[in-house]
Design an enzyme around this catalytic site. Structure first.
Site, PDB file in Angstrom:
ATOM      1  N   ASP A 177       0.835  -1.212   0.000  1.00  0.00           N
ATOM      2  CA  ASP A 177       0.000   0.000   0.000  1.00  0.00           C
ATOM      3  C   ASP A 177       0.869   1.262   0.000  1.00  0.00           C
ATOM      4  OD1 ASP A 177      -2.383   1.375  -0.052  1.00  0.00           O
ATOM      5  OD2 ASP A 177      -2.646   1.357   2.131  1.00  0.00           O
TER       6      ASP A 177
ATOM      7  N   ASN B 178       1.201   3.465  -2.957  1.00  0.00           N
ATOM      8  CA  ASN B 178       1.682   3.936  -4.264  1.00  0.00           C
ATOM      9  C   ASN B 178       1.131   5.323  -4.611  1.00  0.00           C
ATOM     10  OD1 ASN B 178       2.781   1.421  -4.508  1.00  0.00           O
ATOM     11  ND2 ASN B 178       1.332   0.668  -6.042  1.00  0.00           N
TER      12      ASN B 178
ATOM     13  N   ARG C 134       0.018   7.721  -2.614  1.00  0.00           N
ATOM     14  CA  ARG C 134       0.599   8.794  -1.798  1.00  0.00           C
ATOM     15  C   ARG C 134       2.048   9.074  -2.197  1.00  0.00           C
ATOM     16  NH1 ARG C 134      -0.995   6.035   3.493  1.00  0.00           N
ATOM     17  NH2 ARG C 134      -1.583   4.431   1.989  1.00  0.00           N
ATOM     18  N   TRP C 135       2.755   8.033  -2.556  1.00  0.00           N
ATOM     19  CA  TRP C 135       4.139   8.224  -3.018  1.00  0.00           C
ATOM     20  C   TRP C 135       4.152   9.152  -4.230  1.00  0.00           C
ATOM     21  CZ3 TRP C 135       6.776   7.377  -7.561  1.00  0.00           C
ATOM     22  CH2 TRP C 135       8.173   7.337  -7.485  1.00  0.00           C
TER      23      TRP C 135
ATOM     24  N   HIS D 101       2.103   3.544  -9.080  1.00  0.00           N
ATOM     25  CA  HIS D 101       1.934   2.101  -9.326  1.00  0.00           C
ATOM     26  C   HIS D 101       3.132   1.559 -10.111  1.00  0.00           C
ATOM     27  CE1 HIS D 101      -1.923   2.344  -7.541  1.00  0.00           C
ATOM     28  NE2 HIS D 101      -2.507   3.015  -8.521  1.00  0.00           N
TER      29      HIS D 101
ATOM     30  N   GLU E 201     -12.407  -4.555  -3.844  1.00  0.00           N
ATOM     31  CA  GLU E 201     -12.906  -3.188  -3.644  1.00  0.00           C
ATOM     32  C   GLU E 201     -12.198  -2.180  -4.549  1.00  0.00           C
ATOM     33  OE1 GLU E 201     -12.123  -5.322  -1.138  1.00  0.00           O
ATOM     34  OE2 GLU E 201     -14.236  -5.767  -0.708  1.00  0.00           O
TER      35      GLU E 201
ATOM     36  N   TRP F  24     -11.932  -2.227  -7.600  1.00  0.00           N
ATOM     37  CA  TRP F  24     -12.716  -1.984  -8.827  1.00  0.00           C
ATOM     38  C   TRP F  24     -13.456  -0.658  -8.734  1.00  0.00           C
ATOM     39  CZ3 TRP F  24     -11.360  -4.621 -12.850  1.00  0.00           C
ATOM     40  CH2 TRP F  24     -11.080  -5.988 -12.800  1.00  0.00           C
TER      41      TRP F  24
ATOM     42  N   LEU G  76      10.977 -20.372  -5.007  1.00  0.00           N
ATOM     43  CA  LEU G  76       9.960 -19.542  -4.350  1.00  0.00           C
ATOM     44  C   LEU G  76       8.595 -19.724  -5.009  1.00  0.00           C
ATOM     45  CD1 LEU G  76       9.367 -17.054  -2.381  1.00  0.00           C
ATOM     46  CD2 LEU G  76       9.626 -15.642  -4.424  1.00  0.00           C
TER      47      LEU G  76
ATOM     48  N   ARG H 172       2.363  -4.876   6.088  1.00  0.00           N
ATOM     49  CA  ARG H 172       1.596  -3.874   5.337  1.00  0.00           C
ATOM     50  C   ARG H 172       2.380  -2.571   5.332  1.00  0.00           C
ATOM     51  NH1 ARG H 172      -4.695  -2.394   4.703  1.00  0.00           N
ATOM     52  NH2 ARG H 172      -4.398  -0.607   3.339  1.00  0.00           N
TER      53      ARG H 172
ATOM     54  N   SER I  29      -7.905  -4.820   5.230  1.00  0.00           N
ATOM     55  CA  SER I  29      -8.519  -4.455   3.938  1.00  0.00           C
ATOM     56  C   SER I  29      -8.961  -5.665   3.120  1.00  0.00           C
ATOM     57  CB  SER I  29      -7.570  -3.559   3.111  1.00  0.00           C
ATOM     58  OG  SER I  29      -7.313  -2.359   3.791  1.00  0.00           O
TER      59      SER I  29
ATOM     60  N   GLU J 203       1.729 -13.251  12.277  1.00  0.00           N
ATOM     61  CA  GLU J 203       2.275 -12.102  12.996  1.00  0.00           C
ATOM     62  C   GLU J 203       2.078 -10.898  12.081  1.00  0.00           C
ATOM     63  OE1 GLU J 203       3.241 -12.483  16.050  1.00  0.00           O
ATOM     64  OE2 GLU J 203       3.089 -14.671  15.954  1.00  0.00           O
TER      65      GLU J 203
HETATM   66  C1  IPE Z   1      -5.288  -2.662  -0.019  1.00  0.00           C
HETATM   67  O1  IPE Z   1      -5.005  -1.332  -0.236  1.00  0.00           O
HETATM   68  C2  IPE Z   1      -5.332  -3.417  -1.316  1.00  0.00           C
HETATM   69  C3  IPE Z   1      -4.052  -3.583  -1.975  1.00  0.00           C
HETATM   70  C4  IPE Z   1      -2.876  -3.223  -1.531  1.00  0.00           C
HETATM   71  C5  IPE Z   1      -4.119  -4.260  -3.237  1.00  0.00           C
HETATM   72  P1  IPE Z   1      -6.168  -0.245  -0.326  1.00  0.00           P
HETATM   73  O2  IPE Z   1      -5.506   1.067  -0.534  1.00  0.00           O
HETATM   74  O3  IPE Z   1      -7.179  -0.633  -1.325  1.00  0.00           O
HETATM   75  O4  IPE Z   1      -6.818  -0.336   1.120  1.00  0.00           O
HETATM   76  P2  IPE Z   1      -7.755   0.679   1.903  1.00  0.00           P
HETATM   77  O5  IPE Z   1      -8.851   1.088   0.964  1.00  0.00           O
HETATM   78  O6  IPE Z   1      -6.913   1.845   2.303  1.00  0.00           O
HETATM   79  O7  IPE Z   1      -8.232  -0.086   3.089  1.00  0.00           O
HETATM   80  C1  IPE Z   2      -1.646   0.235  -3.325  1.00  0.00           C
HETATM   81  O1  IPE Z   2      -1.413   1.592  -3.345  1.00  0.00           O
HETATM   82  C2  IPE Z   2      -1.887  -0.330  -4.698  1.00  0.00           C
HETATM   83  C3  IPE Z   2      -3.271  -0.745  -4.962  1.00  0.00           C
HETATM   84  C4  IPE Z   2      -4.230  -0.756  -4.091  1.00  0.00           C
HETATM   85  C5  IPE Z   2      -3.581  -1.183  -6.297  1.00  0.00           C
HETATM   86  P1  IPE Z   2      -2.603   2.637  -3.322  1.00  0.00           P
HETATM   87  O2  IPE Z   2      -2.991   2.943  -4.709  1.00  0.00           O
HETATM   88  O3  IPE Z   2      -3.710   2.188  -2.444  1.00  0.00           O
HETATM   89  O4  IPE Z   2      -1.878   3.883  -2.670  1.00  0.00           O
HETATM   90  P2  IPE Z   2      -2.488   4.915  -1.635  1.00  0.00           P
HETATM   91  O5  IPE Z   2      -2.991   4.124  -0.466  1.00  0.00           O
HETATM   92  O6  IPE Z   2      -3.576   5.641  -2.335  1.00  0.00           O
HETATM   93  O7  IPE Z   2      -1.330   5.786  -1.266  1.00  0.00           O
HETATM   94 MG    MG Z   3      -4.117   2.446  -0.482  1.00  0.00          MG
END
Ligand code: IPE
Ligand code: IPE
Ligand code: MG
Length: 253
Positions: free
Chosen positions: A24, A26, A28-29, A41, A71, A73, A135, A192, A200, A211
């Site tokens: 998670d 990408n 915000r980065w 991404h 979700e 989608w 792996l 995470r 999520s 853990e």
């Molecule tokens: C969780 O990240 C799903 C993936 C990393 C693929 P999200 O960004 O979708 O999660 P929420 O919405 O913040 O819970």
């Molecule tokens: C995780 O990064 C990748 C996917 C859920 C596909 P996000 O796209 O959720 O990045 P943030 O949480 O908005 O920073």
């Molecule tokens: Mg996210």
């Protein structure tokens, strides 16, 4: 390139057999750099490559990555389609190297919801790497933990309806045989990135005794130091699975 065990990792003790990662952060980065979310991404794919390489080097047997949730989608159409294109591109570019490194690739999730181009790539890459013994890399796409449990429920319900199974004989083993990760052990460690401390809708059943380790580091910044931090956290844990600490120590001696 062939991934080799690093001398650093040889010093690691108590390495988890199965690591699952919610990748998670990408978006915000990218925002922090005034870039579009798709740039985040794209940067995330590099971390995927690095994490696979590190998992091999550290002797982890199973790595499961959450790439796209049921979700997700609901995100803007352009973001969803850029993610789908990125998955196709990443498969096209990475499968040869994964294969050379004896990695077995597997996809889980509602794959029927994906476009046919991506489904074909997935099928080809699974077939190509099916005989590999290194792996086991599982990528969860269009995956939701609730969906997984509902699908497993349908399987047992069908067996009962067909007279192959009695309701009283449904147990953990029978039920979990219908889950997406039925052929591999449960995750020992869940990582995470991105600062949120939630599941999520990832592997709801399989994470029962994992853990859990959370970091504020955003996925595109995931590197060996962060991975090692997570592994040291794991190495320091006594896993009791409901037993007392004394019981576990007695077995360990
Ligand atoms: C969780 O990240 C799903 C993936 C990393 C693929 P999200 O960004 O979708 O999660 P929420 O919405 O913040 O819970
Ligand atoms: C995780 O990064 C990748 C996917 C859920 C596909 P996000 O796209 O959720 O990045 P943030 O949480 O908005 O920073
Ligand atoms: Mg996210």
């Amino acid at each position: 390139m062939v991934y080799e065990a690093s001398s650093k990792s040889e010093a690691l003790t108590n390495v988890p057999r199965h690591v699952a990662i919610i990748m998670d952060g990408n978006g915000r980065w990218a925002r922090n750099r005034n870039k579009p979310r798709r740039a985040g991404h794209r940067a995330g794919v590099k971390s995927v490559r690095a994490s696979v390489e590190m998992a091999v080097q550290k002797g982890i047997k199973y790595l499961t990555l959450f790439a796209f949730s049921s979700e997700n989608w609901s995100r803007p159409k352009e973001e969803v389609s850029s993610l789908m294109s990125l998955f196709i591109e990443a498969l096209r570019r990475e499968v040869d190297e994964l294969h050379r490194n004896n990695v077995r690739l597997k996809f889980v999730g509602a794959l029927g919801e994906l476009n046919s181009g991506l489904r074909d790539r997935i099928r080809q890459s699974e077939l190509r790497t099916a005989g590999n013994t290194g792996l086991c890399l599982t990528v969860a796409i269009a995956y939701g933990g609730r969906w997984d449990i509902v699908e497993a429920s349908k399987r047992v319900a069908q067996k009962v309806a067909d007279g192959q199974l009695r309701v009283g004989d449904i147990d953990d083993a029978e039920f979990s045989a219908g889950l997406q990760l039925s052929s591999i052990p449960d995750p020992d460690l869940l990582i995470r990135t991105g600062g949120e401390q939630r599941i999520s809708n990832f592997l709801l059943w399989n994470l029962a005794y994992a853990e859990l380790w959370f970091t504020d580091v955003l996925w595109p910044e995931f590197d060996e130091n962060i991975f090692n931090e997570a592994l040291s956290f794991y190495a320091g844990k006594q896993r009791r699975f409901g037993h007392t600490g004394d019981q576990i120590e007695a077995v360990e001696c």
